[in-house]
Design a protein around this motif. Structure first.
Motif, PDB file in Angstrom:
ATOM      1  N   SER A 143       0.881  -1.174  -0.019  1.00  8.18           N
ATOM      2  CA  SER A 143       0.000  -0.130   0.050  1.00  8.18           C
ATOM      3  C   SER A 143       1.024   1.210  -0.023  1.00  8.18           C
ATOM      4  CB  SER A 143      -0.774   0.045   1.090  1.00  8.18           C
ATOM      5  OG  SER A 143       0.087  -0.100   2.493  1.00  8.18           O
ATOM      6  N   GLY A 144       0.477   2.394  -0.382  1.00  8.08           N
ATOM      7  CA  GLY A 144       1.067   3.643  -0.223  1.00  8.08           C
ATOM      8  C   GLY A 144       1.457   4.308  -1.519  1.00  8.08           C
ATOM      9  N   GLY A 145       1.222   3.601  -2.691  1.00  2.79           N
ATOM     10  CA  GLY A 145       1.357   4.181  -3.984  1.00  2.79           C
ATOM     11  C   GLY A 145       0.470   5.115  -4.057  1.00  2.79           C
ATOM     12  N   THR A 186       5.848   7.007   0.903  1.00  2.00           N
ATOM     13  CA  THR A 186       6.157   5.812   1.664  1.00  2.00           C
ATOM     14  C   THR A 186       5.217   4.733   1.280  1.00  2.00           C
ATOM     15  OG1 THR A 186       7.151   7.108   3.570  1.00  2.00           O
ATOM     16  CG2 THR A 186       6.688   4.857   4.016  1.00  2.00           C
ATOM     17  N   LEU A 187       5.932   3.405   0.808  1.00  2.41           N
ATOM     18  CA  LEU A 187       5.073   2.401   0.589  1.00  2.41           C
ATOM     19  C   LEU A 187       5.308   1.572   1.865  1.00  2.41           C
ATOM     20  CD1 LEU A 187       6.461   1.658  -2.850  1.00  2.41           C
ATOM     21  CD2 LEU A 187       4.726   2.927  -2.097  1.00  2.41           C
ATOM     22  N   LEU A 232       9.178   1.297   2.527  1.00  3.34           N
ATOM     23  CA  LEU A 232      10.121   1.894   1.591  1.00  3.34           C
ATOM     24  C   LEU A 232       9.771   3.391   1.648  1.00  3.34           C
ATOM     25  CD1 LEU A 232      12.482   1.273  -0.456  1.00  3.34           C
ATOM     26  CD2 LEU A 232      10.910   1.418  -2.469  1.00  3.34           C
ATOM     27  N   ARG A 233      10.902   4.205   2.029  1.00  3.81           N
ATOM     28  CA  ARG A 233      10.410   5.697   2.304  1.00  3.81           C
ATOM     29  C   ARG A 233      11.239   5.833   0.853  1.00  3.81           C
ATOM     30  NH1 ARG A 233       7.727  10.133   3.525  1.00  3.81           N
ATOM     31  NH2 ARG A 233       9.221  11.920   3.468  1.00  3.81           N
ATOM     32  N   MET A 234      10.495   6.873  -0.178  1.00  2.00           N
ATOM     33  CA  MET A 234      11.020   7.158  -1.213  1.00  2.00           C
ATOM     34  C   MET A 234      11.137   8.784  -1.387  1.00  2.00           C
ATOM     35  SD  MET A 234       9.463   4.659  -3.990  1.00  2.00           S
ATOM     36  CE  MET A 234       7.646   5.445  -3.634  1.00  2.00           C
ATOM     37  N   SER A 235      12.258   9.485  -1.322  1.00  2.00           N
ATOM     38  CA  SER A 235      12.174  10.901  -1.354  1.00  2.00           C
ATOM     39  C   SER A 235      13.275  11.447  -2.845  1.00  2.00           C
ATOM     40  CB  SER A 235      12.853  11.594  -0.177  1.00  2.00           C
ATOM     41  OG  SER A 235      14.281  11.030   0.022  1.00  2.00           O
ATOM     42  N   SER A 236      12.878  12.634  -2.859  1.00  2.00           N
ATOM     43  CA  SER A 236      13.230  13.349  -4.143  1.00  2.00           C
ATOM     44  C   SER A 236      13.280  12.474  -5.332  1.00  2.00           C
ATOM     45  CB  SER A 236      14.970  13.191  -4.063  1.00  2.00           C
ATOM     46  OG  SER A 236      15.260  13.950  -2.831  1.00  2.00           O
ATOM     47  N   LEU A 237      11.823  12.238  -5.339  1.00  2.00           N
ATOM     48  CA  LEU A 237      11.254  11.377  -6.649  1.00  2.00           C
ATOM     49  C   LEU A 237      11.414  11.994  -7.743  1.00  2.00           C
ATOM     50  CD1 LEU A 237       8.310   9.823  -4.709  1.00  2.00           C
ATOM     51  CD2 LEU A 237      10.067   8.595  -5.795  1.00  2.00           C
ATOM     52  N   LYS A 238      11.773  11.140  -8.946  1.00  2.00           N
ATOM     53  CA  LYS A 238      12.046  11.568 -10.268  1.00  2.00           C
ATOM     54  C   LYS A 238      10.803  10.903 -10.917  1.00  2.00           C
ATOM     55  CE  LYS A 238      16.978  11.529  -9.490  1.00  2.00           C
ATOM     56  NZ  LYS A 238      18.534  10.950 -10.029  1.00  2.00           N
ATOM     57  N   PRO A 239      10.493  11.214 -12.346  1.00  2.00           N
ATOM     58  CA  PRO A 239       9.668  10.758 -13.239  1.00  2.00           C
ATOM     59  C   PRO A 239      10.130   9.317 -13.516  1.00  2.00           C
ATOM     60  CG  PRO A 239      10.064  12.885 -14.118  1.00  2.00           C
ATOM     61  CD  PRO A 239      11.025  12.891 -12.717  1.00  2.00           C
TER      62      PRO A 239
END
Length: 120
Positions: A7-9, A19-20, A80-87
């Motif tokens: 979940s979290g998408g 954050t997933l 899974l914490r994702m930051s500074s996301l890119k396309p």
């Protein structure tokens, strides 16, 4: 059998964070290896990040320094914490578990996936 539910998408702008979560049907203390894979459009599924029961982590070069994998045994959940996301992070993200009770499985157990879309 291990059932995994991600979940979290969602949709996020470039530079943003998400954050997933991956909830397990069994105690993740029994799972030696957990990982997040992703499948970007037109590409094969690839490892994004992995974590062992001892807490050792590994990351794909493309996400190093931006993504953080963690596991909470009390909640039976991996994150899974994702930051500074890119396309180019746009993908379906899958949770994987292997070496359950020390037993390896040919492909491990997989969740159904959660879509992450990063807009430019």
């Amino acid at each position: 059998q291990v059932q995994l539910v991600e979940s979290g998408g969602g949709l996020v702008q470039a530079g943003g964070s998400l954050t997933l979560s991956c909830a397990s049907s069994v105690s993740i203390a029994r799972i030696n290896l957990m990982a997040w894979y992703r499948q970007r459009p037109g590409r094969k599924r690839e490892l994004a990040a992995g974590i062992s029961s001892s807490g050792s982590t590994n990351y794909a070069e493309s996400v190093k320094g931006r993504f953080t994998i963690s596991r909470d045994n009390d909640k039976n959940t991996m994150f899974l914490r994702m930051s500074s996301l890119k396309p180019e992070d746009t993908a379906v993200y899958y949770c994987n578990a292997d070496f359950v009770d020390g037993i390896p499985y040919s492909d491990g157990f997989w969740g159904q996936g959660t879509q992450v879309t990063v807009s430019s």
